[in-house]
Design an enzyme around this catalytic site. Structure first.
Site, PDB file in Angstrom:
ATOM      1  N   ARG A  67       0.872  -1.169   0.000  1.00 24.35           N
ATOM      2  CA  ARG A  67       0.000   0.000   0.000  1.00 24.35           C
ATOM      3  C   ARG A  67       0.911   1.221   0.000  1.00 24.35           C
ATOM      4  O   ARG A  67       2.006   1.189   0.588  1.00 24.35           O
ATOM      5  CB  ARG A  67      -0.877   0.036   1.264  1.00 24.35           C
ATOM      6  CG  ARG A  67      -1.988  -1.001   1.278  1.00 24.35           C
ATOM      7  CD  ARG A  67      -3.079  -0.654   0.255  1.00 24.35           C
ATOM      8  NE  ARG A  67      -4.213  -1.549   0.322  1.00 24.35           N
ATOM      9  CZ  ARG A  67      -4.391  -2.649  -0.422  1.00 24.35           C
ATOM     10  NH1 ARG A  67      -3.471  -3.005  -1.296  1.00 24.35           N
ATOM     11  NH2 ARG A  67      -5.480  -3.378  -0.299  1.00 24.35           N
ATOM     12  N   GLU A  86      -4.305   7.898  -3.994  1.00 27.80           N
ATOM     13  CA  GLU A  86      -4.764   7.201  -5.208  1.00 27.80           C
ATOM     14  C   GLU A  86      -6.157   7.665  -5.590  1.00 27.80           C
ATOM     15  O   GLU A  86      -6.997   7.793  -4.702  1.00 27.80           O
ATOM     16  CB  GLU A  86      -4.767   5.686  -4.974  1.00 27.80           C
ATOM     17  CG  GLU A  86      -3.355   5.146  -4.778  1.00 27.80           C
ATOM     18  CD  GLU A  86      -3.306   3.637  -4.520  1.00 27.80           C
ATOM     19  OE1 GLU A  86      -4.357   2.981  -4.587  1.00 27.80           O
ATOM     20  OE2 GLU A  86      -2.206   3.143  -4.260  1.00 27.80           O
ATOM     21  N   HIS A 119      -2.259   0.755  -9.179  1.00 30.63           N
ATOM     22  CA  HIS A 119      -2.775  -0.188  -8.176  1.00 30.63           C
ATOM     23  C   HIS A 119      -3.594  -1.293  -8.859  1.00 30.63           C
ATOM     24  O   HIS A 119      -4.790  -1.444  -8.620  1.00 30.63           O
ATOM     25  CB  HIS A 119      -3.617   0.538  -7.119  1.00 30.63           C
ATOM     26  CG  HIS A 119      -3.842  -0.305  -5.897  1.00 30.63           C
ATOM     27  ND1 HIS A 119      -4.080   0.211  -4.663  1.00 30.63           N
ATOM     28  CD2 HIS A 119      -3.855  -1.653  -5.718  1.00 30.63           C
ATOM     29  CE1 HIS A 119      -4.236  -0.760  -3.778  1.00 30.63           C
ATOM     30  NE2 HIS A 119      -4.113  -1.908  -4.414  1.00 30.63           N
TER      31      HIS A 119
END
Ligand code: DGY
Length: 325
Positions: free
Chosen positions: A235, A264, A283
């Site tokens: 992450r 994000e 991601h």
């Protein structure tokens, strides 16, 4: 049953849920203010989706909720103690995405070391007009030292690829020793600092928790070799992003391969986006067609179980179940 589906549930699974339940699907909305979402939330018995921040504020607006089913293995978006306090079950989708994420992490290792995106652009933009010089060379992956931080399922799958496919030496750091990985992949347990000092590739694949937030920052980048390549497939918030930017600018490490960012979607003016030695992905580690579908299916199975009084296969807060039994 009233179900609120959020952001990412694959269409065939959403259609199946709609056959049985009253489902409302939301995407690209602000969950703190969208009136339709808030209305659906006030009635919802189940939530299924990806990365919806489920915290005290949201739960206060969801009086009928029984279960939150995440379509992801990571569950840093869920306030588990708060859900447990309110007797609401929480589930995730472990296991099925392991190989898909490991493939992607290995893709980042190869892409950064051999500078694949940069050289792809070099060819396509017509710059390949003469024979190459060392300016264009990358570095080898095979027979190098790979340091894995977080030897869970995905760390194991990366080790398998690295050990058997690329004859790499595996170093790892984890909360506990993993004798299985030591035996299967000849992996060596290291303190975090030793792993950072010795690895040619440092691959971060730990979940985001209070303990891992910001675990890689200035001090850790300074410990790495100047030639080290840093890969983040966990992450964004496990890394202090500004410290990563500084380390790259000061040539304290060679390159970085990133699937995740502090913010994000990533801000367009993030300096990482203009660095040639940084390979970026949105991601997307677990997002192959096959695996996204399997994750949605498993999340729906968890949801259905919870709603119909059966124990969900991937329950994150079993205390709730014990109370319900
Ligand atoms: C996961 O499953 O945790 C992936 O990173 C998607 O968020």
């Amino acid at each position: 049953m009233k179900i609120l589906a959020y952001d990412r549930v694959e269409k065939p699974v959403l259609d199946q849920l709609k056959e049985k339940h009253d489902v409302l699907f939301f995407k690209n909305i602000d969950p703190s203010s969208d009136p339709e979402f808030l209305n659906a939330l006030s009635e919802a018995e189940g939530i299924i989706g990806l990365a919806l921040p489920v915290n005290q504020e949201l739960l206060e607006k969801a009086p009928n909720l029984k279960i939150v089913s995440n379509v992801s293995v990571g569950y840093n978006n869920l306030d588990i103690p708060e859900l447990t306090k309110r007797n609401i079950m929480a589930t995730n989708t472990p296991g099925i995405l392991t190989d898909t994420v490991a493939d992607m992490a290995f893709g980042l290792i190869l892409a950064t070391a051999r500078r694949i995106p940069e050289l792809d652009y070099f060819v396509k933009s017509g710059q390949w007009t003469q024979s190459l010089t060392e300016e264009h060379y990358g570095v080898d992956v095979h027979h190098k030292k790979l340091g894995i931080i977080g030897m869970g399922r995905i760390g194991n799958a990366i080790s398998q690829r690295a050990h058997f496919g690329f004859h790499m030496d595996i170093l790892y750091h984890s909360r506990t020793r993993k004798l299985d990985a030591e035996e299967k992949y000849d992996a060596t347990y290291k303190s975090l600092d030793d792993l950072l000092r010795e690895s040619d590739f440092v691959c971060l694949i730990t979940p985001l928790t209070k303990e891992t937030e910001g675990m890689i920052g200035r001090r850790e980048f300074q410990l790495m070799k100047d030639s080290a390549i840093f890969i983040n497939a966990s992450r964004g918030k496990t890394v202090v992003e500004q410290d990563l930017i500084d380390a790259l600018k000061n040539n304290e490490i060679r390159a970085a391969g990133l699937d995740v960012f502090e913010q994000e979607p990533v801000e367009p003016d993030n300096e990482l986006l203009i660095m040639k030695n940084v390979v970026t992905l949105p991601h997307i580690g677990s997002s192959s067609h096959e695996t996204e579908l399997k994750m949605s299916e498993l999340a729906a199975e968890n949801l259905e179980a919870g709603l119909s009084g059966r124990k969900p296969p991937n329950l994150l807060n079993p205390q709730v179940w014990e109370k319900l039994e």
